[in-house]
Design a protein around this motif. Structure first.
Motif, mmCIF file in Angstrom:
data_model
loop_
_atom_site.group_PDB
_atom_site.id
_atom_site.type_symbol
_atom_site.label_atom_id
_atom_site.label_comp_id
_atom_site.label_asym_id
_atom_site.label_seq_id
_atom_site.Cartn_x
_atom_site.Cartn_y
_atom_site.Cartn_z
ATOM 1 N N PHE A 59 143.784 -51.370 16.971
ATOM 2 C CA PHE A 59 142.939 -50.817 15.907
ATOM 3 C C PHE A 59 143.100 -49.309 15.833
ATOM 4 C CE2 PHE A 59 139.809 -48.918 18.687
ATOM 5 C CZ PHE A 59 139.890 -49.671 19.848
ATOM 6 N N GLU A 60 142.621 -48.777 14.726
ATOM 7 C CA GLU A 60 142.532 -47.318 14.600
ATOM 8 C C GLU A 60 141.150 -46.996 14.069
ATOM 9 O OE1 GLU A 60 145.493 -45.930 11.891
ATOM 10 O OE2 GLU A 60 144.699 -47.037 10.187
ATOM 11 N N SER A 61 140.699 -45.813 14.352
ATOM 12 C CA SER A 61 139.316 -45.482 13.988
ATOM 13 C C SER A 61 139.256 -44.192 13.173
ATOM 14 C CB SER A 61 138.465 -45.341 15.237
ATOM 15 O OG SER A 61 138.945 -44.265 16.011
ATOM 16 N N GLU A 62 138.214 -44.116 12.338
ATOM 17 C CA GLU A 62 137.937 -42.902 11.565
ATOM 18 C C GLU A 62 136.471 -42.567 11.751
ATOM 19 O OE1 GLU A 62 138.875 -43.502 7.450
ATOM 20 O OE2 GLU A 62 141.026 -43.687 7.860
ATOM 21 N N THR A 63 136.174 -41.345 12.051
ATOM 22 C CA THR A 63 134.784 -40.931 12.282
ATOM 23 C C THR A 63 134.384 -39.901 11.231
ATOM 24 O OG1 THR A 63 135.091 -41.286 14.643
ATOM 25 C CG2 THR A 63 133.198 -39.958 13.992
ATOM 26 N N LYS A 64 133.225 -40.139 10.679
ATOM 27 C CA LYS A 64 132.687 -39.181 9.694
ATOM 28 C C LYS A 64 131.327 -38.704 10.195
ATOM 29 C CE LYS A 64 134.879 -41.090 5.577
ATOM 30 N NZ LYS A 64 134.639 -41.899 4.372
ATOM 31 N N GLU A 65 131.135 -37.414 10.178
ATOM 32 C CA GLU A 65 129.856 -36.844 10.616
ATOM 33 C C GLU A 65 129.156 -36.205 9.419
ATOM 34 O OE1 GLU A 65 130.457 -34.174 13.897
ATOM 35 O OE2 GLU A 65 130.436 -35.821 15.330
ATOM 36 N N THR A 66 127.859 -36.471 9.300
ATOM 37 C CA THR A 66 127.092 -35.929 8.168
ATOM 38 C C THR A 66 125.803 -35.315 8.714
ATOM 39 O OG1 THR A 66 127.860 -37.894 7.002
ATOM 40 C CG2 THR A 66 126.270 -36.514 5.838
ATOM 41 N N ALA A 99 135.055 -52.764 11.858
ATOM 42 C CA ALA A 99 133.809 -52.776 12.632
ATOM 43 C C ALA A 99 133.259 -51.357 12.614
ATOM 44 C CB ALA A 99 134.089 -53.212 14.062
ATOM 45 N N GLU A 100 131.920 -51.216 12.667
ATOM 46 C CA GLU A 100 131.318 -49.890 12.534
ATOM 47 C C GLU A 100 130.421 -49.548 13.718
ATOM 48 O OE1 GLU A 100 130.987 -49.668 7.671
ATOM 49 O OE2 GLU A 100 129.154 -49.572 8.906
ATOM 50 N N ASN A 101 130.437 -48.300 14.105
ATOM 51 C CA ASN A 101 129.502 -47.760 15.095
ATOM 52 C C ASN A 101 128.768 -46.604 14.440
ATOM 53 O OD1 ASN A 101 130.223 -49.491 17.076
ATOM 54 N ND2 ASN A 101 131.295 -47.992 18.342
ATOM 55 N N CYS A 102 127.456 -46.621 14.507
ATOM 56 C CA CYS A 102 126.682 -45.535 13.908
ATOM 57 C C CYS A 102 125.896 -44.826 14.999
ATOM 58 C CB CYS A 102 125.712 -46.075 12.856
ATOM 59 S SG CYS A 102 126.580 -46.894 11.528
ATOM 60 N N ASN A 103 125.710 -43.557 14.827
ATOM 61 C CA ASN A 103 125.054 -42.767 15.858
ATOM 62 C C ASN A 103 124.282 -41.638 15.193
ATOM 63 O OD1 ASN A 103 124.437 -41.864 18.379
ATOM 64 N ND2 ASN A 103 126.271 -40.604 18.560
ATOM 65 N N LEU A 104 123.058 -41.431 15.639
ATOM 66 C CA LEU A 104 122.240 -40.332 15.114
ATOM 67 C C LEU A 104 121.923 -39.414 16.287
ATOM 68 C CD1 LEU A 104 120.778 -39.383 12.474
ATOM 69 C CD2 LEU A 104 118.746 -40.499 13.408
ATOM 70 N N ILE A 149 134.370 -45.957 11.944
ATOM 71 C CA ILE A 149 134.855 -47.234 11.401
ATOM 72 C C ILE A 149 136.137 -47.589 12.145
ATOM 73 C CG2 ILE A 149 135.598 -48.470 9.345
ATOM 74 C CD1 ILE A 149 134.122 -46.241 7.719
ATOM 75 N N PHE A 150 136.183 -48.812 12.692
ATOM 76 C CA PHE A 150 137.369 -49.319 13.404
ATOM 77 C C PHE A 150 138.102 -50.296 12.471
ATOM 78 C CE2 PHE A 150 134.343 -48.032 16.594
ATOM 79 C CZ PHE A 150 135.114 -47.348 17.518
ATOM 80 N N TYR A 151 139.393 -50.013 12.256
ATOM 81 C CA TYR A 151 140.223 -50.866 11.393
ATOM 82 C C TYR A 151 141.154 -51.685 12.274
ATOM 83 C CZ TYR A 151 138.820 -47.606 7.670
ATOM 84 O OH TYR A 151 138.107 -46.836 6.785
ATOM 85 N N GLU A 152 141.172 -52.995 12.074
ATOM 86 C CA GLU A 152 142.103 -53.839 12.842
ATOM 87 C C GLU A 152 143.529 -53.633 12.310
ATOM 88 O OE1 GLU A 152 142.492 -58.418 14.417
ATOM 89 O OE2 GLU A 152 142.073 -58.066 12.302
ATOM 90 N N LEU A 153 144.467 -53.592 13.224
ATOM 91 C CA LEU A 153 145.864 -53.378 12.836
ATOM 92 C C LEU A 153 146.725 -54.567 13.237
ATOM 93 C CD1 LEU A 153 146.339 -49.694 14.036
ATOM 94 C CD2 LEU A 153 145.942 -50.442 11.707
ATOM 95 N N LYS A 154 147.793 -54.785 12.506
ATOM 96 C CA LYS A 154 148.763 -55.821 12.889
ATOM 97 C C LYS A 154 150.180 -55.210 12.845
ATOM 98 C CE LYS A 154 149.447 -57.699 8.257
ATOM 99 N NZ LYS A 154 149.418 -58.840 7.378
ATOM 100 N N GLU A 155 151.003 -55.775 13.680
ATOM 101 C CA GLU A 155 152.391 -55.282 13.756
ATOM 102 C C GLU A 155 153.240 -55.901 12.643
ATOM 103 O OE1 GLU A 155 153.071 -54.409 18.486
ATOM 104 O OE2 GLU A 155 154.192 -56.010 17.509
ATOM 105 N N VAL A 156 153.972 -55.096 11.972
ATOM 106 C CA VAL A 156 154.880 -55.589 10.922
ATOM 107 C C VAL A 156 156.286 -55.034 11.219
ATOM 108 C CG1 VAL A 156 155.391 -55.584 8.445
ATOM 109 C CG2 VAL A 156 153.030 -55.622 9.221
ATOM 110 N N VAL A 157 157.233 -55.959 11.265
ATOM 111 C CA VAL A 157 158.622 -55.531 11.500
ATOM 112 C C VAL A 157 159.278 -55.244 10.147
ATOM 113 C CG1 VAL A 157 160.868 -56.176 12.472
ATOM 114 C CG2 VAL A 157 158.751 -56.882 13.611
#
Lengths: 380, 88
Positions: free
Chosen positions: A291-298, A267-272, A314-322
């Motif tokens: 989830f985990e997120s990564e932010t890029k600024e330009t 999922a994405e969030n954009c901001n100006l 950008i939000f990445y969905e995460l799942k648990e893996v044993v």
């Protein structure tokens, strides 16, 4: 009886050797250990005292012979005469040792004070000179008395004769300047946990003995001493204590580990923003549990003329893996980690004497332990 | 080399006439050595056969790795593996 006699080994070259052998025996010369090397070469032993007679026979019969060597008493004498130089040297050496064993030339003083040992050495040297360095004239009890009376700081003295040495052991009196009635002296304490390997006390009262277990802060040498009248005195504890300690670190291995993996949904969030103020904001609903997120600024404008910043998260969905981790696969890594951790705990003044690893099971999983055996030298 | 002559002792004990045995005596020790007394000469000396002349006859000592250990004016001591002693 044969072994006590002297024998000479003879080698003969020529024909009719059997006949010659019979001839020799008929001349009353006993022959031993006859050996036929070939048809024309023969070797045998005769008594050395019959050699002259045999030589005469050989001369008369014009026989070629060769004396190979001597055995028995004659052989030993021959060997001694051939090595007369070495024998004389050994004899001289023995005489030298026997003579010098009667003299005392060296002085060895065992004392904690270097200046005092030097003075005592000089003093005893003079005494030995007066006694002409003769061992029989040197009286150790007299040396002890002389040192005791001529040196003030001597509390206990013992002298012995050992080879060419006079060994003097001196125990010094406690320096009065170092004793006080003030109770502000602190005892010498242990900085590590371990077993006492050795203890050497120069001043103070030992509180532990070899083999004792000591913890951090335990008293090793007490600052309190009692004088000959039984009065309590305070001194600065001085001594050397070697403590053997075991320093370890454990790393536990869990057979199953939970790791997080991205499912692929985002999922994405954009901001100006302009000068930190949001101009436009586009946000989407995030329904992910984890989830985990990564932010890029330009910066949009070129050359920073307009400080317009576009940021995208950008939000990445995460799942648990044993994940099941085999111990053997990670054993070396765990050992390395435990070793590094244990090494960091080793004190600076410690000498590592041994190291080993242990692996054992616990309720949490396998435990990897790395142990350093150290010898910590505590000097006070 | 002066030896105690035990043959003389036996002869004396058994009252045997010296002339009847020709002054020669033979002793075999465990088939690894042979001692002959009363010899005159050595006639042959090889590793498998040693021939010794005694007063009236000859004795062949057969065997393996025979070795003249000791030879005196009247006796001989041979060592080695003794297989047979033949009077010829």
């Amino acid at each position: 009886m044969k072994s006590l006699n002297s024998f000479t080994r003879i080698k003969i070259e020529g024909l009719n050797q059997i006949k010659l052998l019979t001839f020799i025996k008929n001349n009353d010369i006993d022959v031993f250990n006859v050996q036929f090397l070939s048809k024309s070469v023969m070797e045998f032993d005769i008594n050395s005292n019959k050699l002259k007679k045999l030589k005469k026979i050989f001369k008369n019969k014009s026989i070629n012979y060769q004396i190979l060597g001597n055995t028995g008493v004659c052989g030993i004498l021959y060997l001694l005469l051939n090595n007369i130089g070495i024998i004389i040297s050994i004899l001289f050496f023995i005489i030298f040792v026997l003579i010098f064993n009667n003299f005392l030339f060296n002085i060895k003083v065992q004392c904690s004070d270097d200046v005092m040992s030097h003075n005592v050495e000089e003093y005893v040297g003079e005494y030995l000179k007066q006694s002409n360095y003769l061992k029989s004239k040197v009286d150790t009890s007299e040396i002890e008395k002389l040192i005791y009376t001529n040196f003030d700081k001597v509390s206990l003295v013992s002298a012995i004769k050992k080879g060419g040495f006079v060994v003097i052991d001196i125990k010094q009196m406690l320096d009065n300047n170092e004793t006080t009635t003030e109770e502000n002296f602190t005892p010498a304490t242990s900085s590590v946990r371990g077993y006492v390997q050795s203890i050497q006390v120069f001043q103070g009262m030992p509180q532990v003995k070899v083999g004792d277990f000591v913890d951090v802060g335990d008293v090793l040498i007490s600052q309190i001493v009692y004088d000959s009248k039984g009065n309590k005195q305070f001194v600065v504890p001085k001594g050397k204590v070697e403590i053997k300690c075991y320093i370890d670190d454990c790393v536990t291995h869990c057979p199953s580990q939970i790791i997080f993996e991205r499912t692929g949904k985002t999922a994405e969030n954009c901001n100006l923003s302009f000068l930190g103020i949001n101009i436009s904001n586009q946000q989407s609903d995030i329904t992910f549990d984890k989830f985990e997120s990564e932010t890029k600024e330009t910066i949009i404008s070129q050359n920073n003329i307009l400080p317009l910043v576009y940021s995208k998260t950008i939000f990445y969905e995460l799942k648990e893996v044993v994940l099941n981790v085999n111990f053997d696969d990670v054993k070396n890594d765990l050992l390395k980690k435990a070793k590094q951790n244990a090494y960091q705990k080793v004190p600076n003044n410690a000498i590592i004497t041994n190291e080993h690893e242990n692996i054992y099971d616990s309720h949490e999983g396998k435990v990897v332990q790395y142990v350093y055996e150290c010898l910590v030298n505590c000097s006070f | 080399m002066h030896r105690f002559n035990f043959f003389s002792e036996i002869r004396r004990e058994l009252k045997i006439d010296t002339n009847s045995i020709g002054d020669s005596q033979i002793v075999i020790m465990g088939f690894s050595a042979i001692y002959i007394e009363g010899i005159v000469a050595i006639q042959k000396c090889e590793s498998d056969n040693i021939r010794i002349k005694i007063k009236k006859t000859t004795i062949d000592v057969n065997g393996d790795k025979l070795f003249l250990k000791e030879l005196t004016k009247t006796s001989v001591l041979i060592s080695g593996k003794i297989e047979g002693v033949i009077k010829s």
